[in-house]
Design an enzyme around this catalytic site. Sequence first.
Site, PDB file in Angstrom:
ATOM      1  N   HIS A   1       0.833  -1.224   0.000  1.00 30.96           N
ATOM      2  CA  HIS A   1       0.000   0.000   0.000  1.00 30.96           C
ATOM      3  C   HIS A   1       0.863   1.268   0.000  1.00 30.96           C
ATOM      4  CE1 HIS A   1      -3.422  -2.624   1.194  1.00 30.96           C
ATOM      5  NE2 HIS A   1      -2.477  -3.230   1.906  1.00 30.96           N
TER       6      HIS A   1
ATOM      7  N   SER B   1      15.288  21.246 -15.659  1.00 32.29           N
ATOM      8  CA  SER B   1      14.106  22.023 -16.003  1.00 32.29           C
ATOM      9  C   SER B   1      14.559  23.307 -16.667  1.00 32.29           C
ATOM     10  CB  SER B   1      13.320  22.333 -14.728  1.00 32.29           C
ATOM     11  OG  SER B   1      12.541  23.497 -14.917  1.00 32.29           O
TER      12      SER B   1
ATOM     13  N   LYS C   1      16.280  21.447 -10.538  1.00 35.84           N
ATOM     14  CA  LYS C   1      15.623  20.186 -10.897  1.00 35.84           C
ATOM     15  C   LYS C   1      16.555  19.177 -11.553  1.00 35.84           C
ATOM     16  CE  LYS C   1      11.845  19.098 -10.720  1.00 35.84           C
ATOM     17  NZ  LYS C   1      10.630  19.513 -11.448  1.00 35.84           N
TER      18      LYS C   1
ATOM     19  N   GLU D   1      10.283   7.899 -16.272  1.00 33.88           N
ATOM     20  CA  GLU D   1       8.911   8.374 -16.529  1.00 33.88           C
ATOM     21  C   GLU D   1       8.438   7.901 -17.898  1.00 33.88           C
ATOM     22  OE1 GLU D   1       8.456  12.710 -15.375  1.00 33.88           O
ATOM     23  OE2 GLU D   1      10.584  12.378 -15.024  1.00 33.88           O
TER      24      GLU D   1
END
Length: 463
Positions: free
Chosen positions: A161, A281, A287, A294
């Site tokens: 979970h 970024s 970043k 991804e």
Amino acid sequence: MSERGQQPLWGGRFGDSPAEAFERINASIPFDIRLAPYDIRGSIAHARMLGQQGIISPDESRTLVLGLEAMLGEVQAGNFSWTLADEDVHTAVERRLRELVGDAALKLHTGRSRNDQVALDLHLFCREAAEGIRNGVLEAMWALVDVAEAHKDLILPGYTHLQRAQPLLLAHHLMAHFAALRRDLVRLEAAQAAATVSPLGAAALGGTPHPVDPVVTAEDLGMEPFTNSLDAVSDRDFALDLLYACAVLGVHLSRLGEEWVLWTSQEFAFAELDDAYSSGSSIMPQKKNPDAYELMRGKSGRLIGDLNALLVTLKGLPLGYSKDLQEDKEPLFDAVDAVLSMLAVLPEMLRTARFEGARMKEAAGGFALATELADFLAARGVPFREAHRAVGALVRRCEELRLPLEEVPREELAAAHPALDEIPEGLLTPEGSLANKRSPGSSSPRSVGLQLEEARRFLAAAT
Ligand code: ARG
């Protein structure tokens, strides 16, 4: 309109050339040109068989084979040109063959149809693609084993979970992904076996009056011959098998990718990717993004779509060729390219990542050790349900006291259950918890060591 002077293959029956818009929707050449090497290879097998069976003369057969071999060289050198008027790769190959060897080319299509031809091309493509993907999966599996071994002692929390559950060895976690990829190999091998069937000789759908020998062409191509000509031109199961194998592999990679997205977040901060495998970024200078992982999540969606696309195309299609079948290629190519691009980046991205061992271990302590206490009581003869309740109450008490499980005073332990007073030194640590596991296939150092040994043996035999 077609280029002046070039008639479609089927032009004899028609008084007028195709309209431009029709030509555009009908043409598969912009994407099936990719099948050229397979089309030529299949045509060589067909031309040899035609000669061997006396359907064309030995001279004609030789001329065709030489021309096709020369064309294969052009394709490999990137010198093969086509126009929309070629309609598809099969037409383009025949057109070029005529340019190369003259009118002998007009005999190549004897006893063959584009229907068995395109089915063969696709089988050859899938057989090779499955092999390439299989090799990529093996590379990823090697990387998982190497990284697991290089960080044999690192401990992280396992999650259920997405809540901290129990300590795991990082190596055990990585080997779980290894196990999934190992099943992908089985699926890829099955897809490859399904693709190793030659439809050549089925002709349009019902066979041919020419004495072709499908066994000869199949053997030439290292394949099994088809058994039913109608099935041979209608079947795309082999492509579905490969798409399914790709989709499941994609799902596996997306689950691994999602974990790395979490692990490299500042909230987890378990790992950092090498600069070579992350992006920044354009606006936020701090970043460092795990784009490739991804994309594994993202591309797996496309892979599922590609499988669906072909399933839906085939559903309800009557046997025999329908132009719908031309739609089989783009999803297939898309899936193969997507999978290969993920497998190309994964091994080095895994190998070059750094782990924050201390932080991982810290997260694997505390309440993640609670099951250890319950199991300790159960081993002492306390019914497990009772043990579970006692330790649950202790966890609540710790929360009240704002203490981690490892620092709870002895008297609190004894209050939760008298037998807890006898907890051995070291059991309430991530290392102690792991060393205490006995079941086969567990996350104990011994079990993980055995898994790694077996994995290396497997890879050495499979590579
Ligand atoms: N371009 C076609 C395809 O990709 C080749 C087969 C054409 N067959 C036909 N009967 N029109 O499926």
